[in-house]
Motif scaffolding. Structure first.
Motif, PDB file in Angstrom:
ATOM      1  N   GLU A  86       5.865  43.680  73.351  1.00 40.02           N
ATOM      2  CA  GLU A  86       5.948  43.308  74.778  1.00 40.02           C
ATOM      3  C   GLU A  86       6.274  44.534  75.628  1.00 40.02           C
ATOM      4  N   ARG A  87       7.214  45.335  75.102  1.00 42.37           N
ATOM      5  CA  ARG A  87       7.637  46.539  75.812  1.00 42.37           C
ATOM      6  C   ARG A  87       6.444  47.486  75.993  1.00 42.37           C
ATOM      7  N   ASP A  88       5.702  47.695  74.900  1.00 44.55           N
ATOM      8  CA  ASP A  88       4.536  48.585  74.976  1.00 44.55           C
ATOM      9  C   ASP A  88       3.469  48.034  75.926  1.00 44.55           C
ATOM     10  N   ALA A  89       3.291  46.705  75.915  1.00 41.99           N
ATOM     11  CA  ALA A  89       2.302  46.084  76.810  1.00 41.99           C
ATOM     12  C   ALA A  89       2.698  46.324  78.267  1.00 41.99           C
ATOM     13  N   LEU A  90       3.996  46.193  78.554  1.00 42.96           N
ATOM     14  CA  LEU A  90       4.499  46.429  79.909  1.00 42.96           C
ATOM     15  C   LEU A  90       4.293  47.892  80.315  1.00 42.96           C
ATOM     16  N   LEU A  91       4.629  48.819  79.416  1.00 45.84           N
ATOM     17  CA  LEU A  91       4.473  50.248  79.705  1.00 45.84           C
ATOM     18  C   LEU A  91       3.004  50.600  79.927  1.00 45.84           C
ATOM     19  N   ALA A  92       2.119  49.998  79.120  1.00 45.19           N
ATOM     20  CA  ALA A  92       0.683  50.266  79.254  1.00 45.19           C
ATOM     21  C   ALA A  92       0.175  49.741  80.588  1.00 45.19           C
ATOM     22  N   ASN A  93       0.643  48.546  80.970  1.00 45.51           N
ATOM     23  CA  ASN A  93       0.212  47.961  82.240  1.00 45.51           C
ATOM     24  C   ASN A  93       0.678  48.811  83.415  1.00 45.51           C
ATOM     25  N   GLU A  94       1.919  49.257  83.363  1.00 46.05           N
ATOM     26  CA  GLU A  94       2.438  50.139  84.420  1.00 46.05           C
ATOM     27  C   GLU A  94       1.616  51.428  84.491  1.00 46.05           C
ATOM     28  N   VAL A 105       0.881  58.267  78.942  1.00 40.56           N
ATOM     29  CA  VAL A 105       1.557  57.107  78.349  1.00 40.56           C
ATOM     30  C   VAL A 105       0.565  56.303  77.516  1.00 40.56           C
ATOM     31  N   LEU A 106      -0.667  56.173  78.000  1.00 46.97           N
ATOM     32  CA  LEU A 106      -1.684  55.422  77.259  1.00 46.97           C
ATOM     33  C   LEU A 106      -2.014  56.105  75.933  1.00 46.97           C
ATOM     34  N   VAL A 107      -2.135  57.428  75.956  1.00 45.76           N
ATOM     35  CA  VAL A 107      -2.403  58.186  74.723  1.00 45.76           C
ATOM     36  C   VAL A 107      -1.235  58.004  73.755  1.00 45.76           C
ATOM     37  N   GLU A 108      -0.036  58.122  74.291  1.00 43.34           N
ATOM     38  CA  GLU A 108       1.184  57.984  73.478  1.00 43.34           C
ATOM     39  C   GLU A 108       1.223  56.634  72.772  1.00 43.34           C
ATOM     40  N   LEU A 109       0.959  55.563  73.528  1.00 43.97           N
ATOM     41  CA  LEU A 109       0.999  54.214  72.954  1.00 43.97           C
ATOM     42  C   LEU A 109      -0.115  54.016  71.932  1.00 43.97           C
ATOM     43  N   ALA A 110      -1.299  54.522  72.253  1.00 41.95           N
ATOM     44  CA  ALA A 110      -2.450  54.297  71.378  1.00 41.95           C
ATOM     45  C   ALA A 110      -2.363  55.103  70.082  1.00 41.95           C
ATOM     46  N   VAL A 268      13.279  57.191  74.478  1.00 40.26           N
ATOM     47  CA  VAL A 268      14.465  56.732  73.736  1.00 40.26           C
ATOM     48  C   VAL A 268      14.314  55.264  73.324  1.00 40.26           C
ATOM     49  N   THR A 269      13.848  54.411  74.236  1.00 43.35           N
ATOM     50  CA  THR A 269      13.753  52.976  73.890  1.00 43.35           C
ATOM     51  C   THR A 269      12.628  52.692  72.894  1.00 43.35           C
ATOM     52  N   THR A 270      11.549  53.464  72.950  1.00 39.62           N
ATOM     53  CA  THR A 270      10.425  53.158  72.048  1.00 39.62           C
ATOM     54  C   THR A 270      10.560  53.832  70.685  1.00 39.62           C
ATOM     55  N   ARG A 271      11.363  54.912  70.584  1.00 36.46           N
ATOM     56  CA  ARG A 271      11.437  55.634  69.307  1.00 36.46           C
ATOM     57  C   ARG A 271      12.771  55.460  68.574  1.00 36.46           C
ATOM     58  N   ALA A 272      13.771  54.859  69.221  1.00 35.47           N
ATOM     59  CA  ALA A 272      15.106  54.740  68.603  1.00 35.47           C
ATOM     60  C   ALA A 272      15.047  54.090  67.221  1.00 35.47           C
ATOM     61  N   GLU A 273      14.167  53.115  67.051  1.00 32.02           N
ATOM     62  CA  GLU A 273      14.093  52.404  65.768  1.00 32.02           C
ATOM     63  C   GLU A 273      12.948  52.904  64.888  1.00 32.02           C
TER      64      GLU A 273
END
Length: 316
Positions: A86-94, A105-110, A268-273
């Motif tokens: 959900e978090r990634d979907a929100l970041l991608a949409n933004e 950000v799109l490259v990072e997520l993909a 930090v939020t996407t890579r912490a885990e």
């Protein structure tokens, strides 16, 4: 997968929900209590807390947090509390909806998510925005950027470790030919970057580096001001050595004249885990300063406390 530091004896989910509810009540919010709970629960535990909170109090925990918190602290807590897909979907949409799309950000997520994770992001995107990620990326980008980004976000790469060396040599040669001709947007170059497994791509890039006397990414630096080439280099970095990519994002976010909180919070939020330990090692290797010290020197208050808890600061 890196694991988040979670307390050995966890309170029950009902207890966590009760404490969060308490943190929202009375005069002023108890931010310390929110950090002590949410920053120390893994994705599965946070999901359960959200479900239980909604069942117990008839309100989405995210709505409650939104009402109580503000600014950068709110953003980091909200992103962290979301399910990763959900978090990634929100970041991608933004990223697609900005005045100028945030292609990075799109490259990072993909490119730094596994095939399955990226598939879950696309599902979460459908569910939340009633459109596909691919159509939004295609609509909000143009030219060479669209040519690269649409196949990247649509990709479902093979995840295994098997490598075909004959193919790696052949495709290294194809990459070399395209680069020699400055055909950076050539369909073969984009096809290789957007379809090959990460292991295969690593073998191809390594062969290129050894065979042609120059690193592939260096050859993509023909024009340092060319944004498309910069995006191509980010793609290669994200696919072959993500910790180096994320170290650079963090370094630039922290070393700016004003901190880039958006990038800092996102990484930090996407890579912490996932791979924060490797990113911290890379950060120290590159900057001779521990990441937590760099963050502490550049942020303050509850935002700083939450970030430090997520990067695994000993005293968090």
């Amino acid at each position: 997968m890196a694991t988040l530091a979670v307390p050995e004896s966890l309170p029950s989910v009902a207890e966590d929900c009760e404490q969060l509810k308490k943190a929202f009540e009375g005069w002023g919010t108890n931010e310390g209590l929110i950090i002590s709970i949410l920053a120390h629960r893994n994705a599965a535990q946070r999901k359960l807390i959200r479900q239980t909170y909604a069942e117990t109090y008839g309100e989405d925990l995210l709505k409650a947090l939104d009402k109580e918190l503000s600014s950068d602290f709110e953003r980091v807590v909200m992103l962290w509390t979301l399910d990763p897909a959900e978090r990634d979907a929100l970041l991608a949409n933004e990223a697609t909806r900005k005045l100028t799309p945030s292609n990075w950000v799109l490259v990072e997520l993909a490119c730094t998510r596994s095939s399955h994770e990226l598939f879950l992001v696309r599902q979460a995107y459908h569910a939340r925005f009633k459109r596909s990620l691919e159509e939004d990326v295609a609509y909000h980008t143009t030219g060479d950027f669209r040519k690269l980004l649409v196949p990247l976000v649509s990709s479902y790469r093979y995840e295994g470790a098997e490598v075909n060396m004959t193919l790696a040599k052949l495709e290294a040669k194809i990459l070399r030919e395209n680069i020699s001709e400055k055909a950076y947007n050539h369909e073969d170059l984009i096809r290789i970057l957007s379809t090959r497994s990460k292991a295969q791509l690593n073998a191809t890039v390594n062969h290129y580096n050894n065979e042609f006397g120059n690193a592939f990414n260096k050859d993509l630096k023909f024009d340092p001001k060319d944004e498309f080439l910069a995006l191509m280099r980010a793609t290669v970095k994200c696919l072959t050595c993500p910790e180096k990519y994320f170290e650079k994002v963090l370094r630039l976010a922290i070393n700016k004249s004003g901190t880039d909180e958006g990038a800092l919070t996102r990484v930090v939020t996407t890579r912490a885990e996932v791979d924060m330990k490797r990113i911290k090692e890379e950060y120290y290797r590159r900057n001779s300063v521990p990441l937590d010290r760099a963050i502490a020197g550049d942020t303050s208050g509850d935002y700083e406390k939450m970030l430090l808890a997520l990067v695994g600061h000993e005293n968090a």
